[in-house]
Design a protein around this motif. Structure first.
Motif, PDB file in Angstrom:
ATOM      1  N   ARG A   1      48.785  43.497  36.808  1.00 22.70           N
ATOM      2  CA  ARG A   1      48.018  43.834  38.007  1.00 22.70           C
ATOM      3  C   ARG A   1      46.535  43.939  37.694  1.00 22.70           C
ATOM      4  O   ARG A   1      45.689  43.495  38.464  1.00 22.70           O
ATOM      5  N   LEU A   2      46.222  44.524  36.543  1.00 20.86           N
ATOM      6  CA  LEU A   2      44.834  44.660  36.123  1.00 20.86           C
ATOM      7  C   LEU A   2      44.172  43.288  35.986  1.00 20.86           C
ATOM      8  O   LEU A   2      43.045  43.086  36.436  1.00 20.86           O
ATOM      9  N   VAL A   3      44.886  42.343  35.400  1.00 19.61           N
ATOM     10  CA  VAL A   3      44.345  40.993  35.219  1.00 19.61           C
ATOM     11  C   VAL A   3      44.130  40.308  36.565  1.00 19.61           C
ATOM     12  O   VAL A   3      43.092  39.678  36.802  1.00 19.61           O
ATOM     13  N   TYR A   4      45.081  40.426  37.478  1.00 18.06           N
ATOM     14  CA  TYR A   4      44.936  39.796  38.796  1.00 18.06           C
ATOM     15  C   TYR A   4      43.800  40.424  39.608  1.00 18.06           C
ATOM     16  O   TYR A   4      43.043  39.716  40.271  1.00 18.06           O
ATOM     17  N   ILE A   5      43.682  41.713  39.542  1.00 15.90           N
ATOM     18  CA  ILE A   5      42.597  42.384  40.273  1.00 15.90           C
ATOM     19  C   ILE A   5      41.252  41.986  39.691  1.00 15.90           C
ATOM     20  O   ILE A   5      40.294  41.718  40.425  1.00 15.90           O
ATOM     21  N   PHE A   6      41.160  41.925  38.358  1.00 14.81           N
ATOM     22  CA  PHE A   6      39.900  41.525  37.739  1.00 14.81           C
ATOM     23  C   PHE A   6      39.553  40.071  38.060  1.00 14.81           C
ATOM     24  O   PHE A   6      38.390  39.737  38.285  1.00 14.81           O
ATOM     25  N   GLY A   7      40.563  39.212  38.101  1.00 14.88           N
ATOM     26  CA  GLY A   7      40.323  37.820  38.499  1.00 14.88           C
ATOM     27  C   GLY A   7      39.803  37.721  39.921  1.00 14.88           C
ATOM     28  O   GLY A   7      38.904  36.929  40.218  1.00 14.88           O
ATOM     29  N   GLY A   8      40.359  38.533  40.807  1.00 15.89           N
ATOM     30  CA  GLY A   8      39.847  38.573  42.180  1.00 15.89           C
ATOM     31  C   GLY A   8      38.415  39.090  42.231  1.00 15.89           C
ATOM     32  O   GLY A   8      37.595  38.592  43.007  1.00 15.89           O
ATOM     33  N   TRP A   9      38.118  40.087  41.406  1.00 18.99           N
ATOM     34  CA  TRP A   9      36.747  40.623  41.355  1.00 18.99           C
ATOM     35  C   TRP A   9      35.763  39.542  40.887  1.00 18.99           C
ATOM     36  O   TRP A   9      34.672  39.416  41.430  1.00 18.99           O
ATOM     37  N   ILE A  10      36.149  38.763  39.879  1.00 16.30           N
ATOM     38  CA  ILE A  10      35.285  37.686  39.396  1.00 16.30           C
ATOM     39  C   ILE A  10      35.032  36.679  40.510  1.00 16.30           C
ATOM     40  O   ILE A  10      33.901  36.206  40.696  1.00 16.30           O
ATOM     41  N   PHE A  11      36.072  36.336  41.267  1.00 17.09           N
ATOM     42  CA  PHE A  11      35.901  35.404  42.381  1.00 17.09           C
ATOM     43  C   PHE A  11      34.940  35.959  43.427  1.00 17.09           C
ATOM     44  O   PHE A  11      34.066  35.251  43.926  1.00 17.09           O
ATOM     45  N   VAL A  12      35.064  37.245  43.758  1.00 17.25           N
ATOM     46  CA  VAL A  12      34.169  37.879  44.740  1.00 17.25           C
ATOM     47  C   VAL A  12      32.734  37.883  44.223  1.00 17.25           C
ATOM     48  O   VAL A  12      31.794  37.594  44.969  1.00 17.25           O
ATOM     49  N   VAL A  13      32.553  38.184  42.944  1.00 13.96           N
ATOM     50  CA  VAL A  13      31.203  38.199  42.358  1.00 13.96           C
ATOM     51  C   VAL A  13      30.588  36.809  42.427  1.00 13.96           C
ATOM     52  O   VAL A  13      29.427  36.653  42.825  1.00 13.96           O
ATOM     53  N   LEU A  14      31.344  35.791  42.047  1.00  7.98           N
ATOM     54  CA  LEU A  14      30.809  34.424  42.113  1.00  7.98           C
ATOM     55  C   LEU A  14      30.476  34.018  43.542  1.00  7.98           C
ATOM     56  O   LEU A  14      29.442  33.375  43.791  1.00  7.98           O
TER      57      LEU A  14
ATOM     58  N   GLY B   1      32.612  45.913  37.455  1.00  9.81           N
ATOM     59  CA  GLY B   1      33.926  45.808  38.079  1.00  9.81           C
ATOM     60  C   GLY B   1      35.046  46.101  37.101  1.00  9.81           C
ATOM     61  O   GLY B   1      36.018  46.788  37.439  1.00  9.81           O
ATOM     62  N   PHE B   2      34.923  45.602  35.876  1.00 12.97           N
ATOM     63  CA  PHE B   2      35.940  45.848  34.865  1.00 12.97           C
ATOM     64  C   PHE B   2      36.056  47.336  34.549  1.00 12.97           C
ATOM     65  O   PHE B   2      37.157  47.877  34.455  1.00 12.97           O
ATOM     66  N   LEU B   3      34.917  48.008  34.409  1.00 14.03           N
ATOM     67  CA  LEU B   3      34.935  49.442  34.124  1.00 14.03           C
ATOM     68  C   LEU B   3      35.583  50.234  35.258  1.00 14.03           C
ATOM     69  O   LEU B   3      36.381  51.145  35.011  1.00 14.03           O
ATOM     70  N   VAL B   4      35.269  49.881  36.485  1.00 15.05           N
ATOM     71  CA  VAL B   4      35.851  50.577  37.633  1.00 15.05           C
ATOM     72  C   VAL B   4      37.354  50.328  37.706  1.00 15.05           C
ATOM     73  O   VAL B   4      38.143  51.257  37.916  1.00 15.05           O
ATOM     74  N   ILE B   5      37.769  49.093  37.522  1.00 17.44           N
ATOM     75  CA  ILE B   5      39.191  48.751  37.595  1.00 17.44           C
ATOM     76  C   ILE B   5      39.979  49.464  36.501  1.00 17.44           C
ATOM     77  O   ILE B   5      41.063  49.997  36.750  1.00 17.44           O
ATOM     78  N   VAL B   6      39.441  49.492  35.293  1.00 14.81           N
ATOM     79  CA  VAL B   6      40.140  50.161  34.192  1.00 14.81           C
ATOM     80  C   VAL B   6      40.265  51.659  34.460  1.00 14.81           C
ATOM     81  O   VAL B   6      41.316  52.258  34.241  1.00 14.81           O
ATOM     82  N   GLU B   7      39.196  52.265  34.948  1.00 16.26           N
ATOM     83  CA  GLU B   7      39.251  53.711  35.214  1.00 16.26           C
ATOM     84  C   GLU B   7      40.226  54.046  36.342  1.00 16.26           C
ATOM     85  O   GLU B   7      40.931  55.045  36.275  1.00 16.26           O
ATOM     86  N   LEU B   8      40.277  53.222  37.354  1.00 19.43           N
ATOM     87  CA  LEU B   8      41.170  53.503  38.478  1.00 19.43           C
ATOM     88  C   LEU B   8      42.624  53.146  38.196  1.00 19.43           C
ATOM     89  O   LEU B   8      43.523  53.679  38.840  1.00 19.43           O
ATOM     90  N   SER B   9      42.862  52.261  37.229  1.00 18.41           N
ATOM     91  CA  SER B   9      44.232  51.825  36.978  1.00 18.41           C
ATOM     92  C   SER B   9      44.984  52.722  36.001  1.00 18.41           C
ATOM     93  O   SER B   9      46.208  52.720  35.985  1.00 18.41           O
TER      94      SER B   9
ATOM     95  N   VAL C   1      41.595  48.104  25.334  1.00 22.43           N
ATOM     96  CA  VAL C   1      40.592  47.859  26.371  1.00 22.43           C
ATOM     97  C   VAL C   1      39.262  48.481  25.978  1.00 22.43           C
ATOM     98  O   VAL C   1      38.196  47.945  26.296  1.00 22.43           O
ATOM     99  N   ASN C   2      39.302  49.588  25.248  1.00 25.48           N
ATOM    100  CA  ASN C   2      38.061  50.220  24.811  1.00 25.48           C
ATOM    101  C   ASN C   2      37.231  49.314  23.917  1.00 25.48           C
ATOM    102  O   ASN C   2      36.002  49.373  23.945  1.00 25.48           O
ATOM    103  N   ILE C   3      37.878  48.459  23.129  1.00 29.82           N
ATOM    104  CA  ILE C   3      37.149  47.501  22.290  1.00 29.82           C
ATOM    105  C   ILE C   3      36.372  46.527  23.171  1.00 29.82           C
ATOM    106  O   ILE C   3      35.198  46.236  22.919  1.00 29.82           O
ATOM    107  N   VAL C   4      37.005  46.035  24.226  1.00 27.22           N
ATOM    108  CA  VAL C   4      36.329  45.124  25.159  1.00 27.22           C
ATOM    109  C   VAL C   4      35.174  45.838  25.855  1.00 27.22           C
ATOM    110  O   VAL C   4      34.097  45.260  26.040  1.00 27.22           O
ATOM    111  N   ILE C   5      35.368  47.088  26.205  1.00 29.96           N
ATOM    112  CA  ILE C   5      34.317  47.858  26.872  1.00 29.96           C
ATOM    113  C   ILE C   5      33.127  48.052  25.940  1.00 29.96           C
ATOM    114  O   ILE C   5      31.963  47.878  26.352  1.00 29.96           O
ATOM    115  N   ILE C   6      33.378  48.370  24.686  1.00 28.10           N
ATOM    116  CA  ILE C   6      32.285  48.558  23.724  1.00 28.10           C
ATOM    117  C   ILE C   6      31.514  47.259  23.532  1.00 28.10           C
ATOM    118  O   ILE C   6      30.270  47.266  23.519  1.00 28.10           O
TER     119      ILE C   6
END
Length: 87
Positions: free
Chosen positions: A7-20, A41-49, A62-67
């Motif tokens: 779900r996290l991946v699909y939501i983030f993919g949708g966020w990328i589409f909206v940003v573009l 968007g990634f930070l918000v999605i991770v915190e809410l999920s 995920v913290n490695i990606v965030i750093i």
């Protein structure tokens, strides 16, 4: 049924589409804007999920990606400040 990480991946993919779409709509496509908006968007999605009471195992990965994202964001900010100052 989708798992939480799927779900996290699909939501983030949708966020990328909206940003573009928004960047194209406002005719301001640049890699800096795209990266910063995707990071936010990634930070918000991770915190809410994630659950609030327990730290799941996937959160440490995920913290490695965030750093890494914050490091790249810092380079973008320094580059913009140096461009404004003319250095």
């Amino acid at each position: 049924m989708l798992t939480r990480s799927q779900r996290l991946v699909y939501i983030f993919g949708g966020w990328i589409f909206v940003v573009l779409a928004l960047l194209a709509l406002f005719d301001s496509i640049s890699y800096e804007y795209f990266f910063v908006l995707c990071l936010i968007g990634f930070l918000v999605i991770v915190e809410l999920s994630g659950p609030f009471t327990v730290r799941p195992a996937w959160r440490s990965r995920v913290n490695i990606v965030i750093i890494l994202g914050v490091i790249v964001f810092s380079f973008i900010v320094v580059e913009k400040v140096l461009a404004i100052l003319g250095i």
